[in-house]
Design a protein around this motif. Structure first.
Motif, short mmCIF file in Angstrom:
data_model
loop_
_atom_site.label_atom_id
_atom_site.label_comp_id
_atom_site.label_asym_id
_atom_site.label_seq_id
_atom_site.Cartn_x
_atom_site.Cartn_y
_atom_site.Cartn_z
N GLU A 83 0.87 -1.18 0.00
CA GLU A 83 0.00 0.00 0.00
C GLU A 83 0.90 1.22 0.00
N ASN A 84 0.60 2.21 -0.86
CA ASN A 84 1.48 3.38 -0.93
C ASN A 84 0.90 4.58 -0.19
N ALA A 117 16.51 4.69 0.07
CA ALA A 117 15.26 4.23 0.66
C ALA A 117 15.56 3.66 2.04
N LEU A 118 14.65 3.89 2.96
CA LEU A 118 14.81 3.41 4.33
C LEU A 118 13.79 2.31 4.57
N ASN A 119 14.26 1.16 5.06
CA ASN A 119 13.36 0.07 5.40
C ASN A 119 13.16 0.08 6.91
N ILE A 120 11.92 0.32 7.33
CA ILE A 120 11.60 0.41 8.76
C ILE A 120 10.66 -0.73 9.11
N VAL A 121 10.93 -1.41 10.22
CA VAL A 121 10.09 -2.51 10.67
C VAL A 121 9.38 -2.12 11.96
N GLN A 146 5.11 12.90 5.18
CA GLN A 146 4.42 13.71 4.18
C GLN A 146 5.42 14.21 3.14
N GLY A 147 5.03 14.08 1.87
CA GLY A 147 5.91 14.53 0.79
C GLY A 147 6.89 13.48 0.32
N HIS A 148 6.92 12.32 0.99
CA HIS A 148 7.81 11.22 0.59
C HIS A 148 7.01 10.13 -0.11
N GLN A 149 7.68 9.40 -0.98
CA GLN A 149 7.10 8.19 -1.54
C GLN A 149 7.32 7.06 -0.53
N VAL A 167 10.49 3.77 2.65
CA VAL A 167 10.22 5.18 2.38
C VAL A 167 11.42 5.82 1.69
N SER A 168 11.14 6.68 0.72
CA SER A 168 12.22 7.37 0.02
C SER A 168 12.90 8.35 0.95
N MET A 169 14.21 8.42 0.87
CA MET A 169 14.97 9.33 1.72
C MET A 169 14.72 10.79 1.32
#
Length: 325
Positions: A83-84, A117-121, A146-149, A167-169
């Motif tokens: 989901e984006n 890109a940051l991978n957060i768990v 907000q404002g990030h992909q 999430v995009s950096m």
């Protein structure tokens, strides 16, 4: 100055609760007044701690190649639905490819020396409603990034419900995030707030707030062990234990003085807080903080290295007693 103001500043790191930080993690840090007391009270009542982690990067992929690897990994190569940020559902290789093309429009290069890109768990203990975790992450990301992909997906391959978010950096203006250690703690606090909004009582505190000396294993170490392999960390620990046993010398606590000083400082803060809460007529909250203070002072100061040494010596001693009998 009200009690919530004092506790929030002490708990979050002076002024962070009042003035959002410039730069750092996404979106600054605006917390509801009383969030410090809410989390400390939950910890005193032994409510589950939320977990928010940024796994260590594996491999050398960077730029869009790294982003592609993130999305393929968390979607299990397109078999799980992502989901984006716009609430759109993304399933299959073609839709992931389309998503990657959208990320490219943000100026992410094909090759980069930086993480793009940051991978957060986000995870909770077994028994927590999985839908509540997913909904809390959705609200967390909507406000913080907000404002990030970004895309997120729930994984159900382990007992504890958890959600991966990539999430995009860079945001839509090209500004990069630069999350630090304290940002990660603040993300945990904010995630706990979102979990409570979903009806799940929980806490987000630091180990020091609970008087804990030992640091838990990282997610990567646990994953390696789940595959039946021995991580480099565990190999090093085994070598250290063997050396300590050869020398018959219990490992020292390298930061015992600092640890005890921190415990004492935190205990004094809890005593003051419990007293002020009781005076204000908030007896339930005061009792919870008193319980937390008791837990802190009774917490074991033994390190993991010392615990491993004590366990081996204890088993050897028991075996010797059995032989003598």
């Amino acid at each position: 100055m009200g009690i919530n103001y004092r506790v929030d500043n002490w708990f979050l790191g002076y002024e962070r609760s009042i003035n959002p930080k410039k730069g750092g993690g996404g979106g600054g840090h605006n917390f509801k007044p009383g969030t410090g007391l809410k989390n400390l009270q939950a910890a005193g009542l032994k409510k589950p701690e939320v977990m928010v982690k940024i796994p260590r990067r594996t491999g050398n992929s960077s730029g869009m190649k790294g982003v592609k690897g993130h999305l393929e990994y968390i979607s299990r190569n397109g078999s799980l639905t992502l989901e984006n940020q716009d609430g759109q559902k993304i399933t299959g290789a073609k839709e992931i490819k389309d998503t990657l093309n959208e990320w490219r429009k943000f100026g992410i290069p094909e090759n980069s020396t930086k993480r793009e890109a940051l991978n957060i768990v986000f995870s909770m203990p077994p028994g927590t409603p999985a839908q509540a975790v997913k909904d809390a992450v959705r609200e967390f990301a909507r406000e913080k990034f907000q404002g990030h992909q970004y895309v997120f997906v729930e994984h159900t391959d382990e007992k504890h419900p958890h959600v991966h978010l990539a999430v995009s950096m860079r945001d839509e203006l090209g500004k990069r995030m630069n999350p630090r250690k304290n940002d990660l703690f603040h993300w945990r606090v904010f995630f706990a707030e979102k979990m409570r909004e979903q009806g799940v009582d929980c806490a987000a505190t630091k180990r020091q707030h609970r008087g804990i000396a030992q640091k838990g294993d990282s997610a990567i170490v646990r994953q390696i062990e789940d595959r039946g392999k021995l991580s480099e960390v565990k190999k090093s620990q085994a070598q250290e234990l063997i050396q300590a046993l050869k020398e018959n010398k219990r490992p020292l606590h390298p930061f015992l003085k600092e640890h005890l000083a921190t415990k004492e400082m935190i205990s004094e803060e809890y005593k003051y807080l419990a007293k002020e809460l009781y005076k204000a007529g908030l007896k339930t909250e005061a009792r919870a903080i008193s319980k937390l203070n008791q837990s802190v002072m009774q917490a074991d100061n033994t390190t993991k290295a010392q615990a491993r040494f004590d366990d081996v010596i204890g088993r050897v001693t028991e075996k010797s007693v059995e032989i003598e009998r």
